[in-house]
Write an enzyme that holds these catalytic residues in place. Sequence first.
Site, PDB file in Angstrom:
ATOM      1  N   ARG A  19      61.249  40.340  49.893  1.00 41.41           N
ATOM      2  CA  ARG A  19      62.624  39.807  49.758  1.00 41.41           C
ATOM      3  C   ARG A  19      62.655  38.376  49.209  1.00 41.41           C
ATOM      4  O   ARG A  19      63.526  37.587  49.548  1.00 41.41           O
ATOM      5  CB  ARG A  19      63.374  39.817  51.098  1.00 41.41           C
ATOM      6  CG  ARG A  19      63.472  41.163  51.749  1.00 41.41           C
ATOM      7  CD  ARG A  19      64.416  42.095  51.009  1.00 41.41           C
ATOM      8  NE  ARG A  19      64.676  43.285  51.784  1.00 41.41           N
ATOM      9  CZ  ARG A  19      63.942  44.406  51.722  1.00 41.41           C
ATOM     10  NH1 ARG A  19      62.923  44.499  50.890  1.00 41.41           N
ATOM     11  NH2 ARG A  19      64.257  45.456  52.461  1.00 41.41           N
ATOM     12  N   SER A  34      70.871  44.486  55.556  1.00 47.24           N
ATOM     13  CA  SER A  34      70.134  43.893  56.682  1.00 47.24           C
ATOM     14  C   SER A  34      70.387  42.399  56.742  1.00 47.24           C
ATOM     15  O   SER A  34      70.239  41.697  55.749  1.00 47.24           O
ATOM     16  CB  SER A  34      68.635  44.156  56.529  1.00 47.24           C
ATOM     17  OG  SER A  34      68.391  45.526  56.680  1.00 47.24           O
ATOM     18  N   GLU A  83      67.977  37.273  56.117  1.00 48.78           N
ATOM     19  CA  GLU A  83      67.775  37.893  54.805  1.00 48.78           C
ATOM     20  C   GLU A  83      69.009  37.626  53.941  1.00 48.78           C
ATOM     21  O   GLU A  83      68.908  37.410  52.742  1.00 48.78           O
ATOM     22  CB  GLU A  83      67.550  39.404  54.960  1.00 48.78           C
ATOM     23  CG  GLU A  83      67.419  40.111  53.620  1.00 48.78           C
ATOM     24  CD  GLU A  83      66.902  41.532  53.716  1.00 48.78           C
ATOM     25  OE1 GLU A  83      66.135  41.844  54.649  1.00 48.78           O
ATOM     26  OE2 GLU A  83      67.263  42.338  52.839  1.00 48.78           O
TER      27      GLU A  83
HETATM   28  C1  LIG Z   1      74.416  48.619  52.284  1.00 45.47           C
HETATM   29  C2  LIG Z   1      73.373  47.661  51.751  1.00 45.47           C
HETATM   30  C3  LIG Z   1      72.058  48.048  51.684  1.00 45.47           C
HETATM   31  C4  LIG Z   1      71.086  47.176  51.181  1.00 45.47           C
HETATM   32  N1  LIG Z   1      69.782  47.600  51.109  1.00 45.47           N
HETATM   33  C5  LIG Z   1      68.848  46.776  50.606  1.00 45.47           C
HETATM   34  C6  LIG Z   1      67.492  47.200  50.504  1.00 45.47           C
HETATM   35  O1  LIG Z   1      67.130  48.329  50.855  1.00 45.47           O
HETATM   36  N2  LIG Z   1      66.592  46.336  49.966  1.00 45.47           N
HETATM   37  C7  LIG Z   1      66.946  45.089  49.546  1.00 45.47           C
HETATM   38  O2  LIG Z   1      66.070  44.363  49.045  1.00 45.47           O
HETATM   39  N3  LIG Z   1      68.222  44.651  49.644  1.00 45.47           N
HETATM   40  C8  LIG Z   1      69.168  45.456  50.150  1.00 45.47           C
HETATM   41  N4  LIG Z   1      70.470  45.016  50.254  1.00 45.47           N
HETATM   42  C9  LIG Z   1      70.800  43.625  49.882  1.00 45.47           C
HETATM   43  C10 LIG Z   1      71.285  43.451  48.413  1.00 45.47           C
HETATM   44  O3  LIG Z   1      71.881  44.636  47.953  1.00 45.47           O
HETATM   45  C11 LIG Z   1      70.157  43.047  47.469  1.00 45.47           C
HETATM   46  O4  LIG Z   1      69.583  41.828  47.850  1.00 45.47           O
HETATM   47  C12 LIG Z   1      70.664  42.951  46.013  1.00 45.47           C
HETATM   48  O5  LIG Z   1      69.564  43.000  45.159  1.00 45.47           O
HETATM   49  C13 LIG Z   1      71.494  41.703  45.729  1.00 45.47           C
HETATM   50  O6  LIG Z   1      72.017  41.815  44.402  1.00 45.47           O
HETATM   51  P1  LIG Z   1      73.460  41.237  44.019  1.00 45.47           P
HETATM   52  O7  LIG Z   1      73.662  41.437  42.581  1.00 45.47           O
HETATM   53  O8  LIG Z   1      74.481  41.797  44.925  1.00 45.47           O
HETATM   54  O9  LIG Z   1      73.235  39.691  44.312  1.00 45.47           O
HETATM   55  P2  LIG Z   1      74.254  38.688  45.041  1.00 45.47           P
HETATM   56  O10 LIG Z   1      74.325  39.036  46.481  1.00 45.47           O
HETATM   57  O11 LIG Z   1      75.507  38.592  44.280  1.00 45.47           O
HETATM   58  O12 LIG Z   1      73.440  37.333  44.866  1.00 45.47           O
HETATM   59  C14 LIG Z   1      72.162  37.168  45.461  1.00 45.47           C
HETATM   60  C15 LIG Z   1      71.511  35.915  44.874  1.00 45.47           C
HETATM   61  O13 LIG Z   1      71.179  36.157  43.504  1.00 45.47           O
HETATM   62  C16 LIG Z   1      71.767  35.159  42.678  1.00 45.47           C
HETATM   63  N5  LIG Z   1      72.094  35.803  41.394  1.00 45.47           N
HETATM   64  C17 LIG Z   1      72.738  36.968  41.187  1.00 45.47           C
HETATM   65  N6  LIG Z   1      72.760  37.258  39.875  1.00 45.47           N
HETATM   66  C18 LIG Z   1      72.097  36.256  39.245  1.00 45.47           C
HETATM   67  C19 LIG Z   1      71.757  35.981  37.885  1.00 45.47           C
HETATM   68  N7  LIG Z   1      72.105  36.802  36.888  1.00 45.47           N
HETATM   69  N8  LIG Z   1      71.075  34.854  37.605  1.00 45.47           N
HETATM   70  C20 LIG Z   1      70.709  34.004  38.602  1.00 45.47           C
HETATM   71  N9  LIG Z   1      71.002  34.201  39.901  1.00 45.47           N
HETATM   72  C21 LIG Z   1      71.681  35.328  40.209  1.00 45.47           C
HETATM   73  C22 LIG Z   1      72.986  34.669  43.449  1.00 45.47           C
HETATM   74  O14 LIG Z   1      73.366  33.367  43.062  1.00 45.47           O
HETATM   75  C23 LIG Z   1      72.432  34.689  44.857  1.00 45.47           C
HETATM   76  O15 LIG Z   1      71.643  33.553  45.086  1.00 45.47           O
HETATM   77  C24 LIG Z   1      71.460  45.878  50.751  1.00 45.47           C
HETATM   78  C25 LIG Z   1      72.809  45.473  50.834  1.00 45.47           C
HETATM   79  C26 LIG Z   1      73.767  46.361  51.317  1.00 45.47           C
HETATM   80  C27 LIG Z   1      75.201  45.931  51.363  1.00 45.47           C
END
Ligand SMILES: Cc1cc2nc3c(=O)[nH]c(=O)nc-3n(C[C@H](O)[C@H](O)[C@H](O)COP(=O)(O)OP(=O)(O)OC[C@H]3O[C@@H](n4cnc5c(N)ncnc54)[C@H](O)[C@@H]3O)c2cc1C
Length: 304
Positions: free
Chosen positions: A178, A228, A298
């Site tokens: 992570r 999580s 996380e």
């Molecule tokens: C139901 C559910 C299940 C999940 N299961 C998992 C799992 O199994 N495994 C796991 O690892 N995670 C899981 N997650 C957490 C999450 O989905 C991941 O961490 C996901 O990859 C975050 O992506 P996002 O685009 O939503 O990022 P965001 O939450 O929008 O942002 C996360 C970070 O990335 C940065 N960011 C986003 N895009 C960019 C970009 N283009 N350039 C620079 N910085 C950027 C943001 O500024 C922030 O710091 C889960 C979440 C939910 C709601």
Amino acid sequence: MNQENIKQFLKQLGEIEIKEKEPLRRHTTFKIGGPADFFISVGNKESLKKLLLFSFDSKLPVFMIGGGSNLLVSDQGINGLVLHLDGEFNIIKETQADGSVICGAGIPFTKLIAEAAENGLGGLEFGWGIPGTVGGAVINNAGSKGEWILDYVEKIRFLTSNGEEGTINRGQIISAYRFSGLKHEDRVITEVFLKLVKKDKQEIKKSLEEFAGKRKHSQPLDMPSAGSVFKNPKGCFAANLIEESGCKGLREGGVMVSNRHANFIVNVGGGKAKEVLSLIKTIRERVKTRFGVNLELEIELVGF
Ligand SMILES: Cc1cc2nc3c(=O)[nH]c(=O)nc-3n(C[C@H](O)[C@H](O)[C@H](O)COP(=O)(O)OP(=O)(O)OC[C@H]3O[C@@H](n4cnc5c(N)ncnc54)[C@H](O)[C@@H]3O)c2cc1C
């Protein structure tokens, strides 16, 4: 820089979509978060460069939001610009038979997995059901069941906080559970180059169904959450520690610890960030008292 000057600059950028005082609960999977001064969907590199340079010169804070699926945004919201990638950042640009794929960083992770599967390219099946964008997945090194996205990334393209372009190869990116060394680096990831694995389409489809089934069974997918809340400590699952500390079902205003998965806090209606923080504090204290373990977050806290 006052709001009027900012608005004037933004207006002359033309086709980008700008929303003032946009509630961020509309853009997070938790459905929690106060307003962004300006919420901007950017669809091409030139506009993105101009925006970054402008905010750099005028010392305006910038926050990149992907799918908002790993965030707890404060009830007060986020000052400055919140940027969201769209348009040319939201497509797969190239897919080759040898498994090379180039995509925009704003594309949903599951869309990439689905389109790759259509072309008989796999490897990323573990990510089926992880919400959010490819950019967010790379930043967080999203993963599941011991596999993570950075294992399949060859390089990324980015813009610096003052709008300069650059490339980083996989070998230069520190990765862990992570975590990627790209986090908090003030770079905007614009494109991701991956190397996927040629596989039988039916085999990929079967494993996607299995991953989806497991998630549906173990996670409260019918309620808004940010996945999580805590990282798994070495050698054990945070969910087990939380459950055994008697936290399942704990409630604070509009949020509660899920009865299905103890490491999920769910928004049962009108939840507030301050209520989530309060539950986080209680969980941490109980787990520390019972097991002597300090749980590490996380999810990312923004705007506090
Ligand atoms: C139901 C559910 C299940 C999940 N299961 C998992 C799992 O199994 N495994 C796991 O690892 N995670 C899981 N997650 C957490 C999450 O989905 C991941 O961490 C996901 O990859 C975050 O992506 P996002 O685009 O939503 O990022 P965001 O939450 O929008 O942002 C996360 C970070 O990335 C940065 N960011 C986003 N895009 C960019 C970009 N283009 N350039 C620079 N910085 C950027 C943001 O500024 C922030 O710091 C889960 C979440 C939910 C709601």
